[in-house]
Scaffold this motif. Structure first.
Motif, PDB file in Angstrom:
ATOM      1  N   MET A 130     -44.568 -14.058  -6.980  1.00  0.00           N
ATOM      2  CA  MET A 130     -44.597 -15.486  -7.331  1.00  0.00           C
ATOM      3  C   MET A 130     -43.279 -15.869  -7.990  1.00  0.00           C
ATOM      4  N   SER A 131     -42.695 -16.956  -7.556  1.00  0.00           N
ATOM      5  CA  SER A 131     -41.422 -17.407  -8.097  1.00  0.00           C
ATOM      6  C   SER A 131     -41.631 -18.179  -9.390  1.00  0.00           C
ATOM      7  N   ILE A 132     -40.719 -17.973 -10.331  1.00  0.00           N
ATOM      8  CA  ILE A 132     -40.742 -18.689 -11.601  1.00  0.00           C
ATOM      9  C   ILE A 132     -39.657 -19.741 -11.586  1.00  0.00           C
ATOM     10  N   THR A 133     -39.985 -20.950 -11.987  1.00  0.00           N
ATOM     11  CA  THR A 133     -38.990 -22.003 -12.092  1.00  0.00           C
ATOM     12  C   THR A 133     -38.342 -21.921 -13.462  1.00  0.00           C
TER      13      THR A 133
ATOM     14  N   GLY B 174     -30.500  -8.821 -11.434  1.00  0.00           N
ATOM     15  CA  GLY B 174     -31.443  -8.487 -10.380  1.00  0.00           C
ATOM     16  C   GLY B 174     -30.926  -7.294  -9.604  1.00  0.00           C
ATOM     17  N   PRO B 175     -31.777  -6.673  -8.812  1.00  0.00           N
ATOM     18  CA  PRO B 175     -31.327  -5.530  -8.017  1.00  0.00           C
ATOM     19  C   PRO B 175     -30.330  -5.948  -6.948  1.00  0.00           C
ATOM     20  N   SER B 176     -29.670  -4.971  -6.353  1.00  0.00           N
ATOM     21  CA  SER B 176     -28.728  -5.255  -5.276  1.00  0.00           C
ATOM     22  C   SER B 176     -29.433  -6.032  -4.178  1.00  0.00           C
TER      23      SER B 176
ATOM     24  N   PHE C 161     -33.834 -13.337 -14.241  1.00  0.00           N
ATOM     25  CA  PHE C 161     -33.951 -12.227 -13.297  1.00  0.00           C
ATOM     26  C   PHE C 161     -34.319 -12.746 -11.910  1.00  0.00           C
ATOM     27  N   LEU C 162     -33.586 -12.271 -10.900  1.00  0.00           N
ATOM     28  CA  LEU C 162     -33.875 -12.606  -9.507  1.00  0.00           C
ATOM     29  C   LEU C 162     -34.362 -11.372  -8.760  1.00  0.00           C
ATOM     30  N   SER C 163     -35.193 -11.609  -7.777  1.00  0.00           N
ATOM     31  CA  SER C 163     -35.623 -10.560  -6.853  1.00  0.00           C
ATOM     32  C   SER C 163     -35.984 -11.225  -5.539  1.00  0.00           C
ATOM     33  N   ASP C 164     -35.463 -10.702  -4.447  1.00  0.00           N
ATOM     34  CA  ASP C 164     -35.739 -11.247  -3.115  1.00  0.00           C
ATOM     35  C   ASP C 164     -35.455 -12.741  -3.035  1.00  0.00           C
TER      36      ASP C 164
END
Length: 260
Positions: free
Chosen positions: A1-4, A50-52, A223-226
């Motif tokens: 789930m994305s967080i704004t 965030g990850p690569s 933090f970002l992911s995908d």
């Protein structure tokens, strides 16, 4: 789930609204950013992690006007970037945004001082001498102003790059892995300078980093992911950030230009 990750528009130096960025087309297309909404508050130091392949460098490049978005909108203050032609976008980047990159991007034939004032010289604007002097003293390179980049250490070169980013009093400074090529001592010097520019000058700084210790200098971490924002952390410490990063699975590379 994305967080704004959003704040009141009036307090944002830059913001993205439902931004999408896709590399490639059709079955081979890779979505680097997936409807990201985020605002970077004025006068604060924000780290993006965030990850690569998570989309963090793509997000910074889009918010800094270095890359165009495929959907949504990016704003610097209240100015939308998508409607701007190349000339107006170039002027906006020159006049309202500062950049610090991992590779320093200094002109080898110019002195440290000439590199610091270069953006204003190109724009045909006279530097504010008192302000530039204050930046030079803060960055601690008063005795090295006549030296060319080849005569400076990596940490000194990056401090010149930081001073150049601040010399024109931009609304926001974007830093992409600014300590990636530096040893731990030089990294600490550069991060302390960025931290001090927020505390002492009210500067807004957005830094992409993979280093939990670097993120510990920030006021907040996103933090970002995908290609989506998945978490935020206020008042981060290196240990808390490292623990959070352990929760990410290794992600594949997302596409051209997104190497971190």
């Amino acid at each position: 789930m994305s967080i704004t990750a959003d704040v009141t528009t009036g307090t944002a130096a830059a913001r993205a609204e439902r931004v999408t960025r896709v590399y490639g087309t059709g079955a081979t297309g890779v979505t680097a950013l997936d409807e990201v909404t985020i605002a970077m508050p004025r006068g604060r130091f924000t780290a993006v992690m965030g990850p690569s392949g998570s989309g963090k460098s793509t997000l910074m490049h889009c918010m800094a006007g270095l890359d165009r978005v495929d959907g949504g909108e990016v704003y610097i203050g209240d100015t939308a970037l998508s409607p701007l032609g190349d000339r107006r976008l170039t002027a906006l980047r020159r006049d309202r945004i500062g950049f610090v990159f991992q590779a320093f991007n200094l002109v080898p034939t110019l002195s440290a001082l000439e590199n610091i004032t270069l953006p204003m010289d190109v724009a045909g604007r006279r530097p504010d001498a008192a302000w530039v002097d204050r930046i030079i003293d803060t960055v601690g390179l008063r005795r090295r102003l006549s030296h060319r980049p080849s005569e400076l250490s990596g940490g000194q070169q990056q401090r010149v790059a930081c001073a150049r980013a601040l010399a024109s009093r931009p609304e926001i400074v974007f830093a992409d892995e600014p300590t990636g090529n530096l040893d731990s001592r030089s990294s600490g010097e550069v991060l302390a300078f960025l931290r001090g520019s927020v505390r002492e000058f009210g500067q807004t700084v957005v830094m992409v980093t993979h280093d939990p210790a670097a993120a510990g200098y920030a006021d907040q971490v996103v933090f970002l992911s995908d290609g989506r924002i998945v978490d935020r952390m206020e008042a981060p410490t290196a240990d808390r950030v490292l623990e959070r990063m352990k929760g990410f699975d290794t992600a594949p590379e997302r596409g051209p230009g997104e190497n971190s």
